[in-house]
Design a protein around this motif. Structure first.
Motif, PDB file in Angstrom:
ATOM      1  N   SER A   1      51.868  23.568  59.708  1.00 39.20           N
ATOM      2  CA  SER A   1      52.471  22.478  58.950  1.00 39.20           C
ATOM      3  C   SER A   1      53.175  22.936  57.681  1.00 39.20           C
ATOM      4  CB  SER A   1      51.402  21.447  58.588  1.00 39.20           C
ATOM      5  OG  SER A   1      50.787  20.953  59.736  1.00 39.20           O
ATOM      6  N   ASN A   2      53.805  24.113  57.727  1.00 42.65           N
ATOM      7  CA  ASN A   2      54.607  24.598  56.604  1.00 42.65           C
ATOM      8  C   ASN A   2      53.818  24.725  55.305  1.00 42.65           C
ATOM      9  OD1 ASN A   2      56.961  24.543  58.235  1.00 42.65           O
ATOM     10  ND2 ASN A   2      57.142  22.358  57.873  1.00 42.65           N
ATOM     11  N   THR A   3      52.521  25.005  55.387  1.00 40.23           N
ATOM     12  CA  THR A   3      51.723  25.045  54.170  1.00 40.23           C
ATOM     13  C   THR A   3      51.228  26.443  53.819  1.00 40.23           C
ATOM     14  OG1 THR A   3      49.743  24.524  55.447  1.00 40.23           O
ATOM     15  CG2 THR A   3      50.922  22.680  54.467  1.00 40.23           C
ATOM     16  N   THR A   4      51.220  27.369  54.755  1.00 40.60           N
ATOM     17  CA  THR A   4      50.677  28.685  54.497  1.00 40.60           C
ATOM     18  C   THR A   4      51.702  29.531  53.738  1.00 40.60           C
ATOM     19  OG1 THR A   4      49.366  28.532  56.502  1.00 40.60           O
ATOM     20  CG2 THR A   4      49.663  30.721  55.557  1.00 40.60           C
ATOM     21  N   LYS A   5      51.316  29.999  52.556  1.00 45.31           N
ATOM     22  CA  LYS A   5      52.240  30.711  51.695  1.00 45.31           C
ATOM     23  C   LYS A   5      52.227  32.219  51.939  1.00 45.31           C
ATOM     24  CE  LYS A   5      53.275  26.880  49.558  1.00 45.31           C
ATOM     25  NZ  LYS A   5      54.582  26.239  49.742  1.00 45.31           N
ATOM     26  N   THR A   6      51.092  32.751  52.370  1.00 46.32           N
ATOM     27  CA  THR A   6      50.987  34.188  52.524  1.00 46.32           C
ATOM     28  C   THR A   6      50.613  34.546  53.950  1.00 46.32           C
ATOM     29  OG1 THR A   6      48.672  34.105  51.834  1.00 46.32           O
ATOM     30  CG2 THR A   6      50.307  34.496  50.115  1.00 46.32           C
ATOM     31  N   SER A   7      50.833  35.801  54.309  1.00 48.39           N
ATOM     32  CA  SER A   7      50.483  36.286  55.636  1.00 48.39           C
ATOM     33  C   SER A   7      49.059  36.807  55.635  1.00 48.39           C
ATOM     34  CB  SER A   7      51.450  37.397  56.057  1.00 48.39           C
ATOM     35  OG  SER A   7      52.764  36.896  56.124  1.00 48.39           O
ATOM     36  N   ARG A   8      48.397  36.714  56.803  1.00 44.02           N
ATOM     37  CA  ARG A   8      47.017  37.161  56.914  1.00 44.02           C
ATOM     38  C   ARG A   8      46.706  37.420  58.374  1.00 44.02           C
ATOM     39  NH1 ARG A   8      41.492  33.653  56.080  1.00 44.02           N
ATOM     40  NH2 ARG A   8      40.075  35.338  56.535  1.00 44.02           N
ATOM     41  N   ASN A   9      45.877  38.433  58.624  1.00 40.37           N
ATOM     42  CA  ASN A   9      45.423  38.685  59.988  1.00 40.37           C
ATOM     43  C   ASN A   9      44.380  37.647  60.362  1.00 40.37           C
ATOM     44  OD1 ASN A   9      46.990  40.948  60.619  1.00 40.37           O
ATOM     45  ND2 ASN A   9      45.653  42.267  59.407  1.00 40.37           N
ATOM     46  N   CYS A  10      44.677  36.858  61.391  1.00 43.05           N
ATOM     47  CA  CYS A  10      43.788  35.767  61.807  1.00 43.05           C
ATOM     48  C   CYS A  10      43.517  35.858  63.293  1.00 43.05           C
ATOM     49  CB  CYS A  10      44.418  34.411  61.474  1.00 43.05           C
ATOM     50  SG  CYS A  10      44.619  34.120  59.711  1.00 43.05           S
ATOM     51  N   THR A  11      42.447  35.200  63.711  1.00 44.18           N
ATOM     52  CA  THR A  11      42.103  35.134  65.127  1.00 44.18           C
ATOM     53  C   THR A  11      42.994  34.107  65.813  1.00 44.18           C
ATOM     54  OG1 THR A  11      39.815  35.694  64.592  1.00 44.18           O
ATOM     55  CG2 THR A  11      40.237  34.730  66.764  1.00 44.18           C
ATOM     56  N   GLN A  12      43.471  34.456  66.996  1.00 43.95           N
ATOM     57  CA  GLN A  12      44.344  33.568  67.758  1.00 43.95           C
ATOM     58  C   GLN A  12      43.530  32.413  68.351  1.00 43.95           C
ATOM     59  OE1 GLN A  12      47.809  33.808  68.446  1.00 43.95           O
ATOM     60  NE2 GLN A  12      47.524  31.793  69.344  1.00 43.95           N
ATOM     61  N   PRO A  13      43.805  31.164  67.999  1.00 49.37           N
ATOM     62  CA  PRO A  13      43.071  30.041  68.591  1.00 49.37           C
ATOM     63  C   PRO A  13      43.548  29.760  70.007  1.00 49.37           C
ATOM     64  CG  PRO A  13      44.723  29.203  67.076  1.00 49.37           C
ATOM     65  CD  PRO A  13      44.779  30.699  66.981  1.00 49.37           C
ATOM     66  N   VAL A  14      42.717  29.096  70.785  1.00 49.30           N
ATOM     67  CA  VAL A  14      43.127  28.691  72.125  1.00 49.30           C
ATOM     68  C   VAL A  14      43.852  27.351  72.089  1.00 49.30           C
ATOM     69  CG1 VAL A  14      41.301  29.980  73.280  1.00 49.30           C
ATOM     70  CG2 VAL A  14      40.875  27.623  72.572  1.00 49.30           C
ATOM     71  N   LEU A  15      43.693  26.605  70.990  1.00 50.02           N
ATOM     72  CA  LEU A  15      44.356  25.312  70.861  1.00 50.02           C
ATOM     73  C   LEU A  15      44.510  24.977  69.383  1.00 50.02           C
ATOM     74  CD1 LEU A  15      45.451  22.762  72.332  1.00 50.02           C
ATOM     75  CD2 LEU A  15      43.146  21.793  72.168  1.00 50.02           C
ATOM     76  N   GLU A  16      45.663  24.428  69.014  1.00 51.42           N
ATOM     77  CA  GLU A  16      45.920  24.008  67.641  1.00 51.42           C
ATOM     78  C   GLU A  16      46.225  22.517  67.611  1.00 51.42           C
ATOM     79  OE1 GLU A  16      49.063  26.424  66.193  1.00 51.42           O
ATOM     80  OE2 GLU A  16      47.996  28.312  66.485  1.00 51.42           O
ATOM     81  N   TYR A  17      46.022  21.937  66.445  1.00 56.10           N
ATOM     82  CA  TYR A  17      46.260  20.504  66.216  1.00 56.10           C
ATOM     83  C   TYR A  17      47.283  20.379  65.088  1.00 56.10           C
ATOM     84  CZ  TYR A  17      41.899  20.406  68.853  1.00 56.10           C
ATOM     85  OH  TYR A  17      40.921  20.606  69.814  1.00 56.10           O
ATOM     86  N   PRO A  18      48.557  20.499  65.399  1.00 51.36           N
ATOM     87  CA  PRO A  18      49.594  20.648  64.362  1.00 51.36           C
ATOM     88  C   PRO A  18      49.805  19.416  63.492  1.00 51.36           C
ATOM     89  CG  PRO A  18      50.598  20.419  66.541  1.00 51.36           C
ATOM     90  CD  PRO A  18      49.128  20.570  66.763  1.00 51.36           C
ATOM     91  N   GLU A  19      49.373  18.236  63.945  1.00 49.30           N
ATOM     92  CA  GLU A  19      49.600  17.023  63.157  1.00 49.30           C
ATOM     93  C   GLU A  19      48.528  16.790  62.100  1.00 49.30           C
ATOM     94  OE1 GLU A  19      52.340  15.124  63.362  1.00 49.30           O
ATOM     95  OE2 GLU A  19      53.043  16.643  64.763  1.00 49.30           O
ATOM     96  N   TYR A  20      47.526  17.637  62.026  1.00 49.20           N
ATOM     97  CA  TYR A  20      46.463  17.484  61.035  1.00 49.20           C
ATOM     98  C   TYR A  20      47.006  17.757  59.641  1.00 49.20           C
ATOM     99  CZ  TYR A  20      42.079  18.471  58.547  1.00 49.20           C
ATOM    100  OH  TYR A  20      41.035  18.484  57.641  1.00 49.20           O
ATOM    101  N   GLN A  21      46.618  16.928  58.661  1.00 44.50           N
ATOM    102  CA  GLN A  21      47.157  17.045  57.311  1.00 44.50           C
ATOM    103  C   GLN A  21      46.028  17.014  56.276  1.00 44.50           C
ATOM    104  OE1 GLN A  21      50.125  17.613  56.121  1.00 44.50           O
ATOM    105  NE2 GLN A  21      49.793  17.164  53.962  1.00 44.50           N
ATOM    106  N   ASN A  22      45.719  18.163  55.715  1.00 42.59           N
ATOM    107  CA  ASN A  22      44.783  18.267  54.583  1.00 42.59           C
ATOM    108  C   ASN A  22      45.058  19.580  53.877  1.00 42.59           C
ATOM    109  OD1 ASN A  22      42.644  18.035  52.748  1.00 42.59           O
ATOM    110  ND2 ASN A  22      41.229  19.017  54.170  1.00 42.59           N
ATOM    111  N   SER A  23      45.783  19.517  52.802  1.00 39.80           N
ATOM    112  CA  SER A  23      46.208  20.747  52.144  1.00 39.80           C
ATOM    113  C   SER A  23      45.146  21.332  51.227  1.00 39.80           C
ATOM    114  CB  SER A  23      47.496  20.494  51.342  1.00 39.80           C
ATOM    115  OG  SER A  23      47.273  19.494  50.359  1.00 39.80           O
ATOM    116  N   ALA A  24      44.348  20.482  50.548  1.00 44.87           N
ATOM    117  CA  ALA A  24      43.489  21.054  49.507  1.00 44.87           C
ATOM    118  C   ALA A  24      42.160  20.334  49.290  1.00 44.87           C
ATOM    119  CB  ALA A  24      44.252  21.081  48.183  1.00 44.87           C
ATOM    120  N   ARG A  25      41.793  19.343  50.074  1.00 46.20           N
ATOM    121  CA  ARG A  25      40.563  18.587  49.818  1.00 46.20           C
ATOM    122  C   ARG A  25      39.407  19.151  50.636  1.00 46.20           C
ATOM    123  NH1 ARG A  25      41.312  14.008  46.859  1.00 46.20           N
ATOM    124  NH2 ARG A  25      43.443  13.210  46.678  1.00 46.20           N
TER     125      ARG A  25
END
Length: 478
Positions: free
Chosen positions: A354-378
């Protein structure tokens, strides 16, 4: 389509087909202030991106003929957990669209809460345990009539906000945590109530207040999360803190540190926890650094080391679906499902979530994502999963495109439509108040689980329940 020329200091409204002068942010009466124009531009960009994505995928993705075959299609649906009813419609879509508002329980604030079905009373009565700061309130509620009886709860003498509540049904114990910062408090454990329609408990529930102690230093240790264990486990609860994981023994309710002591550079607040559903010795924890750590409690603490899944951001909720699959909700609008059997590392670039990640990081590949989820900082925001129906209920940061609570398909990743829920929220809930707690509860026998959440509405605060409509009610609504 003719490209619209941009004029500095003006905004072109494509609906009205006119230019409007951008007003200062302090101009409350203008619909084209600096902040409003930013919001409109974000909306326009999202619409353009969505149209482009649909156009790029059109013609490329086709439904496999294998799915339409009776035998192979049934096996494939089973392996991908696609539950359908006899008419071929997905169960999650049907249940989500059928939720209607039911009970509203007025309280002094928006609490964390836990719900325990009371089948010993009748088929539609529940015990609700709600936290009011660090105090605990018990309400006996009939979900079919709305009749309630309130029992005086425990007062733990703290003005600090509560961070979690957990129920151990087998041991009939409740754990409550709050941000104490003191070595002798922050955790309260009490017995569940047997209160029944005006008949008080023969013995008032015993309560005790505990803390993390001094073994991790004399500095502040905060307790952020809790989870209950299995009936076959020697433990009662586990607690996530700013300095590691505490466990409580079932035999004597003594607290002890499960994880080795860490240096200040290694330490990270543990914000979410859950035991594996079919293994009482496997504990999952999620921390502020975005590490999903898998602990085997059979290993001595001196040799204990976690198997780690790397999430893109701080982890605030964990839901273990089975022995291998886990749903993780985090900040920066990251909601993903992992399969512990199939883990690959990827470099997370900008704009993955959702255009929120500012930096790059090595992460585990998920089998499924939920792109419409919205929670930036709470961090303190509601989340729950109903595995049986295949629905995720997630509280969100509200904006023009994201409602206060959104339902997702657990196995598809897409948004589920719930007209009554969205209509009630848009007309009743203030958009600047996040929902702290969301729960699915087996509140009525032989019925789909009800959806409960705590919220502050325009004329008060408390808990709201949505239940699944009957066929007769659906016919009356047209």
């Amino acid at each position: 389509m003719k490209e619209i020329q941009q004029i500095p200091g003006y905004y072109y409204d494509p609906e009205k087909k006119k230019y409007f002068k951008i007003q200062p942010s302090s101009s409350a009466t203008s619909s084209y202030s600096v902040q409003d124009v930013k919001r409109r531009k974000t909306r326009d960009e999202n619409i353009v991106a969505e149209v482009a994505a649909i156009a790029s995928q059109k013609g490329r993705i086709r439904r496999s003929a294998l799915v339409r075959r009776p035998l192979s299609g049934a096996f494939l649906a089973r392996e991908t957990y696609q539950r359908q009813n006899r008419d071929g419609l997905p169960t999650a879509e049907i249940l989500a669209s059928g939720y209607i508002p039911n009970i509203k329980l007025e309280l002094e604030c928006t609490p964390l809460f836990a719900i325990n079905p009371r089948r010993d009373v009748d088929s539609s009565t529940v015990s609700i345990y709600a936290t009011l700061n660090s105090d605990l309130r018990h309400v006996l509620l009939d979900t079919s009539t709305g009749a309630e009886e309130r029992e005086i709860g425990h007062r733990f003498s703290s003005s600090r906000p509560s961070t979690s509540i957990s129920i151990n049904n087998d041991a009939r114990q409740i754990a409550l945590t709050w941000l104490s910062g003191a070595p002798s408090s922050g955790i309260a454990v009490t017995s569940m109530s047997d209160y029944t329609h005006g008949i008080p408990d023969e013995q008032p529930p015993h309560a005790m207040v505990l803390g993390p102690g001094y073994r991790r230093g004399s500095g502040q240790v905060d307790v952020f999360a809790s989870t209950s264990t299995h009936s076959s486990s020697p433990l009662l609860f586990a607690f996530g803190t700013s300095h590691g994981i505490l466990t409580m023994r079932k035999s004597d309710t003594v607290l002890s540190w499960m994880t080795p002591k860490q240096t200040p550079q290694q330490a990270s607040d543990i914000l979410a926890m859950e035991f594996c559903p079919d293994n009482p010795f496997v504990l999952l924890s999620g921390n502020r650094k975005g590490n999903l750590e898998i602990w085997d409690l059979r290993i001595p603490s001196s040799k204990l080391a976690a198997d780690t899944v790397f999430h893109p951001s701080s982890i605030i909720h964990i839901k273990q679906l089975d022995s291998y699959r886990t749903v993780v909700a985090g900040l920066k609008s990251s909601l993903a499902q992992y399969d512990l059997r199939y883990r690959k590392t990827r470099l997370l670039a900008k704009n993955v979530f959702s255009n929120t990640t500012k930096t790059s990081r090595n992460c585990t590949q998920p089998v499924l994502e939920y792109p419409e989820y919205q929670n930036s900082a709470r961090i303190h925001i509601g989340f729950d999963v109903d595995i049986e129906s295949g629905i995720i209920a997630a509280a969100q940061e509200h904006d023009e495109f994201h409602p206060t609570i959104q339902l997702f398909s657990l196995h598809g990743g897409h948004v589920l439509k719930s007209p009554s829920l969205q209509s009630w929220m848009s007309s009743i809930l203030p958009h600047d108040q996040p929902v702290r707690c969301v729960k699915f509860a087996d509140d009525t026998a032989n019925q789909p689980k009800g959806l409960w959440f705590s919220a502050q509405w325009r004329d008060g605060a408390g808990l709201k329940q949505f239940r699944w409509a009957t066929c007769q009610e659906c016919d009356e609504d047209g």
